[in-house]
Scaffold this motif. Structure first.
Motif, PDB file in Angstrom:
ATOM      1  N   THR A 592       0.739  -1.289  -0.017  1.00 17.50           N
ATOM      2  CA  THR A 592      -0.129  -0.096  -0.084  1.00 17.50           C
ATOM      3  C   THR A 592       0.864   1.213  -0.135  1.00 17.50           C
ATOM      4  OG1 THR A 592      -1.787  -1.311   1.251  1.00 17.50           O
ATOM      5  CG2 THR A 592      -1.820   1.215   1.355  1.00 17.50           C
ATOM      6  N   SER A 593       1.889   1.255   0.997  1.00 15.98           N
ATOM      7  CA  SER A 593       2.953   2.505   0.546  1.00 15.98           C
ATOM      8  C   SER A 593       3.502   2.647  -0.445  1.00 15.98           C
ATOM      9  CB  SER A 593       3.851   2.184   1.937  1.00 15.98           C
ATOM     10  OG  SER A 593       3.093   2.096   3.227  1.00 15.98           O
ATOM     11  N   LEU A 594       3.964   1.364  -1.052  1.00 18.35           N
ATOM     12  CA  LEU A 594       4.570   1.911  -2.432  1.00 18.35           C
ATOM     13  C   LEU A 594       3.643   2.322  -3.465  1.00 18.35           C
ATOM     14  CD1 LEU A 594       7.094   1.294  -4.311  1.00 18.35           C
ATOM     15  CD2 LEU A 594       6.176  -0.911  -4.558  1.00 18.35           C
ATOM     16  N   GLY A 595       2.291   1.712  -3.284  1.00 16.69           N
ATOM     17  CA  GLY A 595       1.634   2.091  -4.211  1.00 16.69           C
ATOM     18  C   GLY A 595       1.020   3.562  -4.358  1.00 16.69           C
ATOM     19  N   ARG A 596       0.738   4.073  -3.012  1.00 18.37           N
ATOM     20  CA  ARG A 596       0.374   5.483  -2.813  1.00 18.37           C
ATOM     21  C   ARG A 596       1.311   6.423  -3.291  1.00 18.37           C
ATOM     22  NH1 ARG A 596       0.296   7.758   2.761  1.00 18.37           N
ATOM     23  NH2 ARG A 596       1.328   6.523   3.992  1.00 18.37           N
ATOM     24  N   ARG A 639      -6.247   3.077  -4.794  1.00 20.17           N
ATOM     25  CA  ARG A 639      -6.152   2.465  -6.005  1.00 20.17           C
ATOM     26  C   ARG A 639      -7.122   3.446  -6.697  1.00 20.17           C
ATOM     27  NH1 ARG A 639      -7.887  -3.605  -8.463  1.00 20.17           N
ATOM     28  NH2 ARG A 639      -6.552  -3.376 -10.121  1.00 20.17           N
ATOM     29  N   ALA A 640      -8.501   3.704  -6.308  1.00 22.75           N
ATOM     30  CA  ALA A 640      -9.281   4.547  -6.893  1.00 22.75           C
ATOM     31  C   ALA A 640      -8.957   5.772  -7.217  1.00 22.75           C
ATOM     32  CB  ALA A 640     -10.752   4.390  -6.227  1.00 22.75           C
ATOM     33  N   HIS A 641      -8.177   6.474  -6.119  1.00 16.63           N
ATOM     34  CA  HIS A 641      -7.849   7.888  -6.298  1.00 16.63           C
ATOM     35  C   HIS A 641      -6.768   7.745  -7.600  1.00 16.63           C
ATOM     36  CE1 HIS A 641      -9.371  10.220  -2.959  1.00 16.63           C
ATOM     37  NE2 HIS A 641      -9.005   9.480  -2.106  1.00 16.63           N
ATOM     38  N   LEU A 824      -2.987  18.676  -7.031  1.00 17.59           N
ATOM     39  CA  LEU A 824      -3.067  18.052  -5.543  1.00 17.59           C
ATOM     40  C   LEU A 824      -2.856  16.746  -5.288  1.00 17.59           C
ATOM     41  CD1 LEU A 824      -6.214  20.269  -4.494  1.00 17.59           C
ATOM     42  CD2 LEU A 824      -3.839  20.720  -4.470  1.00 17.59           C
ATOM     43  N   LYS A 825      -1.862  16.386  -4.560  1.00 17.39           N
ATOM     44  CA  LYS A 825      -1.587  14.813  -4.350  1.00 17.39           C
ATOM     45  C   LYS A 825      -1.687  14.685  -2.666  1.00 17.39           C
ATOM     46  CE  LYS A 825      -0.222  14.651  -8.429  1.00 17.39           C
ATOM     47  NZ  LYS A 825      -1.189  13.818  -9.454  1.00 17.39           N
ATOM     48  N   PHE A 826      -2.515  15.692  -1.952  1.00 24.23           N
ATOM     49  CA  PHE A 826      -2.327  15.376  -0.356  1.00 24.23           C
ATOM     50  C   PHE A 826      -3.360  14.379  -0.259  1.00 24.23           C
ATOM     51  CE2 PHE A 826      -1.290  19.887  -1.375  1.00 24.23           C
ATOM     52  CZ  PHE A 826      -0.237  19.832  -0.771  1.00 24.23           C
ATOM     53  N   HIS A 827      -4.151  13.739  -0.931  1.00 25.08           N
ATOM     54  CA  HIS A 827      -4.962  12.495  -0.520  1.00 25.08           C
ATOM     55  C   HIS A 827      -4.241  11.263  -0.423  1.00 25.08           C
ATOM     56  CE1 HIS A 827      -5.390  13.640  -4.886  1.00 25.08           C
ATOM     57  NE2 HIS A 827      -5.109  12.384  -5.315  1.00 25.08           N
ATOM     58  N   TYR A 828      -2.763  11.288  -1.073  1.00 24.74           N
ATOM     59  CA  TYR A 828      -2.074  10.299  -0.870  1.00 24.74           C
ATOM     60  C   TYR A 828      -0.980  10.191   0.305  1.00 24.74           C
ATOM     61  CZ  TYR A 828      -2.899   9.291  -5.609  1.00 24.74           C
ATOM     62  OH  TYR A 828      -3.439   8.867  -6.927  1.00 24.74           O
ATOM     63  N   LEU A 829      -1.304  11.406   1.138  1.00 22.55           N
ATOM     64  CA  LEU A 829      -0.111  11.456   2.451  1.00 22.55           C
ATOM     65  C   LEU A 829      -0.906  10.941   3.463  1.00 22.55           C
ATOM     66  CD1 LEU A 829       1.172  15.219   1.697  1.00 22.55           C
ATOM     67  CD2 LEU A 829       2.027  12.879   1.071  1.00 22.55           C
TER      68      LEU A 829
END
Length: 829
Positions: A592-596, A639-641, A824-829
């Motif tokens: 999960t960490s690698l993917g996000r 994954r959806a994001h 914006l990439k804050f949904h991955y943080l």
């Protein structure tokens, strides 16, 4: 500020201040600073005092804010440059900035942009605008005469372009509301310290009121008995230094103002008054089908004991005490319980300073009191309406010194804690500290226990053992465990190398995660270096905790926006020979960490494969451990994001896989069912609506969601700023500018209610820059510029994004908004 011949060193401010800020932030003097000061001294600037001056972090922050205010003074579009100038001077003076810098600031302002030039520029701009409007009208008339027989309206393409680039101004109502909010925020920040409040007072008056959502209150029929909401309520009040109200100091107020403009004024007056201390105690019974109002007397006794024994200094001057409550059917006007409360408080050292003169209930209309203020405070915590929630969020009542989540047994548990050295009940302490975390009473409690246990290593070891036992429990609550680790870390004084590897790793993981939540990766730099020193031992003894620490350390690098470095930590685990033998749930965390982080770095194909692997591993792990039910949603959501950001053809399938049926989720959201439980799914749905809401199959669902915007709620914490931003964006897309502007404001407000460090400041800058691109509103410009100044020096990897934000606020254009949203990439943080 006057325009005279400039001295040779008149640009000293803009050359020296960035180096001073760098020196203050890093704690060591910038190498280029002294040579530059020497050249400026040779040019005539009297700056000898700066050669020996090392700014503190607080002074560096003051200089950053001065830079922001300076830009307002120099900006011709800013309405009140003189106010900004005097505000900057006051800021520098209060921060004890050397006089040489004050002189440089004046010289820089005077010769870079005199006020006369500003006024001339404004007059020129006004004249040019009038000429353009006149020319446009003349052109329109000519065009109309030459095309009498042709349709004169603009084409759909022209109309769309005009709408895309237009930037409406805020409405007067919104401007008034924002000013009221800002005044209330300033008043809260200027509240006197509660540390010694009331210590020297010989007379105290406490005025108390309560509210019971969905019930009629004590002695009245409930509207919805046995509903979950009936188990909630609020007791609130004001402690006044004096035997009776003094309306010359704190004016009288009217009750039941709820969330009206008068409510903001009432709270502002209260927060500014140094003789009044507000307290708010929200109630939630353990029995969710009970009725809180039926326990009014017990809860009132508990709240009074907490105020007197824990919120006020117990070692203060002897004080005569009066307590007044608002009357009800069971406690009519004049109902007295003075003797009962004297007996209740007698014999306990915490209440020894008080001489109770009166405890009674009164009708507000028949006495002079501050019960109306207590009534307004109670409604701050009553979240039954959107307006109340917004007012509570603006007032930030949970940050008030007198905020205490109240329960029936709280007083007994606090009293039991006083005998911790004898009974050794560290379980009670840990539970209580977690429940009261981030409240003033919780901070006092932890500090008191830390002081008492400083020489009791036996109890400190028992605390560490309790923590480890909770971690190993298969049904552990990871969020509560993280809070418990944070509390334990503050209490335990045993040297770290003697605590054991498990305790050290737990504390490390929690510090990493806490820094990630606050958007402050810099504060754990030392912890990260200490962790590297024990990582090899961790891999041998407790690999599962090493994975936890590595995952959170990757999160720290992601908060720096160094996504490739964050992903490398996960790859290192995946390449380990032993990785395939680790529990599936731990492997899922690594994937999960690698993917996000790959998704944040726009490696969408690799991210999808990694997150697909994580979903499969969690599904397999859930079959063996039912307690993991619900964890699948995390990698599925990322994954959806990723699919939405990549604009891939399977985005809707990924969305449904993460959310289930979106129709059902919208039903739950609009009915306000478990909003905090659904908050991350809510953000994902809005992300999809922002990207694809105007096309099938989301168009009808987006329309239904937008039509119900009157019912939208807003809460505190993560990810509500994201939710507010996406709501603003979909409203702006729907051509609802004033509603969109309000939601941009709420998104900024939700961030302001948290402790905002570098990464969150960058997120705030993104929201404000997007809002300023949509609206001709100076408020958004100021928010963006201040946040950029705070974030930019700390996040070098964010330079491309910062450059785009600076362009957005220097040349605002609504056509640039979709590109800003896509960054914006804050949904991955």
């Amino acid at each position: 500020m006057n325009a005279t011949s400039p001295p040779p060193w008149w640009k000293a401010w803009q050359r020296v201040v960035p180096l001073l800020i760098e020196s203050g932030v890093s704690g060591k003097r910038a190498p280029k600073l002294d040579p530059l000061l020497g050249r400026l001294r040779d040019a005539g600037w009297q700056c000898e005092s700066l050669f020996q001056w090392q700014p503190t972090k607080a002074q560096a922050n003051a200089l950053k804010r001065a830079q922001s205010e300076r830009s307002k003074v120099l900006d011709p579009s800013f309405a009140k440059p003189d106010s900004a100038y005097h505000r900057t001077r006051r800021l520098l003076r209060e921060a004890s900035i050397p006089d040489a810098l004050m002189t440089a600031f004046d010289a820089n302002i005077s010769h870079l942009e005199p006020v006369e030039q500003r006024e001339a520029l404004k007059a020129k701009q006004k004249k040019e605008k009038a000429a353009r409007e006149s020319k446009a009208k003349s052109r329109a008339k000519t065009k109309k005469r030459s095309k009498k027989e042709q349709p004169t309206g603009p084409t759909s393409q022209d109309s769309a372009r005009a709408k895309a680039t237009s930037r409406p101004k805020p409405s007067p109502k919104l401007t008034r509301a924002r000013r009221a909010q800002q005044r209330l925020e300033r008043a809260r920040l200027e509240m006197p310290s509660a540390t010694d409040w009331g210590r020297d007072s010989s007379e105290l008056l406490i005025c108390i009121d309560e509210t019971w959502p969905l019930t009629g209150g004590p002695g009245k029929a409930a509207e919805k008995e046995n509903s979950p909401q009936s188990s909630e309520g609020v007791i609130a009040g004001v402690v006044w230094q004096g035997a009776a109200p003094d309306f010359d100091v704190l004016p009288a107020a009217r009750d039941h103002r709820y969330a009206s403009p008068q409510a903001y004024e009432i709270l502002e007056q209260l927060f500014r008054c140094r003789r009044a201390m507000p307290f708010i105690m929200p109630i939630r019974l353990d029995d969710r089908h009970g009725q809180a109002s039926q326990h009014y007397d017990d809860l009132l006794q508990a709240s009074i004991q907490i105020v007197l024994g824990w919120l006020l200094p117990v070692d203060g001057e002897p004080a005569q005490l009066r307590i007044w409550m608002d009357h009800d059917s069971r406690h009519p006007h004049g109902f007295d319980q003075t003797d009962f409360y004297r007996g209740l408080l007698r014999g306990h050292q915490r209440f020894a300073r008080y001489d109770i003169r009166e405890v009674a209930w009164y009708d507000l209309d028949r006495i002079d009191s501050y019960i109306a203020y207590a009534d307004q405070l109670a409604y701050l915590a009553r979240e039954s309406t959107k307006a109340n929630r917004e007012l509570g969020q603006v007032a930030k009542y949970k940050q008030l010194p007198g905020y205490v989540p109240l329960s029936m047994l709280l007083v007994q548990r606090l009293k039991r804690l006083e005998h911790l050295e004898e009974n050794g009940d560290v379980e009670n302490f840990l539970d209580l500290a977690v429940e009261l975390r981030q409240t003033r009473i919780g901070e006092l409690l932890v500090e008191d226990v830390r002081r008492r246990l400083v020489d009791r290593h036996d109890l400190q070891l028992r605390l560490l053992e309790t923590l480890d036992r909770r971690y190993q429990h298969p049904g552990r609550d990871l969020r509560k465990l993280e809070k418990a680790v944070d509390v334990t870390r503050r209490v335990v004084s045993i040297p770290r190398h003697k605590q054991g590897i498990r305790a050290r790793l737990l504390a490390t993981a929690v510090q990493f995660q806490s820094a990630n939540y606050d958007g402050d990766p810099h504060r754990v730099a030392l912890v990260a270096s200490e962790y590297q020193a024990i990582r090899r031992q961790a891999l041998e003894d407790v690999p599962e905790l090493a994975i936890e620490c590595d995952v959170h350390l990757a999160g720290v690098w992601a908060e720096h926006l160094e996504f490739e470095r964050a992903a490398a930590i996960a790859r290192r685990w995946i390449d380990e020979e032993r990785f395939g033998y680790l529990p599936r749930f731990l492997r899922a965390k690594v994937w999960t960490s690698l993917g996000r982080f790959q998704a944040a770095n726009e490696n969408h194909r690799q991210a999808d494969l990694a997150l697909e692997e994580a979903v499969a591993l969690v599904e397999a792990a859930q079959q063996a451990l039912p307690s993991l039910v619900g964890w699948r949603e995390i990698p599925a959501t990322y994954r959806a994001h990723n699919a939405i950001d990549a604009r891939c053809d399977q985005w809707y399938q990924r969305l449904v896989d993460a959310l289930g049926d979106p129709e059902i989720l919208v039903d739950q959201l609009l009915a306000n069912q478990r909003p905090k439980h659904h908050r991350y799914r809510h953000r994902l749905l809005l992300h999809a609506m922002a990207a694809f809401g105007r096309s099938e199959p989301l168009r009808p669902l987006t329309r239904r969601y937008l039509d119900a915007r009157a019912e939208w709620a807003m809460y505190e914490g993560e990810p509500w700023p994201d939710i507010g931003l996406y709501r603003a964006y979909v409203l702006w897309q729907d051509k609802e500018p004033q509603a969109a502007s309000r939601w941009f404001d709420r998104a900024l407000l939700a961030l302001a209610s948290r402790r905002c460090e570098a990464t969150l400041q960058l997120f705030l800058a993104c929201i404000a820059a997007t809002a300023y691109s949509c609206f001709d509103d100076q408020h958004f410009y100021e928010e963006a510029q201040e946040a950029i100044l705070a974030a930019e020096p700390k996040l070098p990897a964010a330079e491309p994004l910062v450059r785009q934000l600076k362009l957005a606020i220097s040349r605002p254009d609504a056509a640039r908004v979709p590109a800003l949203m896509s960054r914006l990439k804050f949904h991955y943080l």
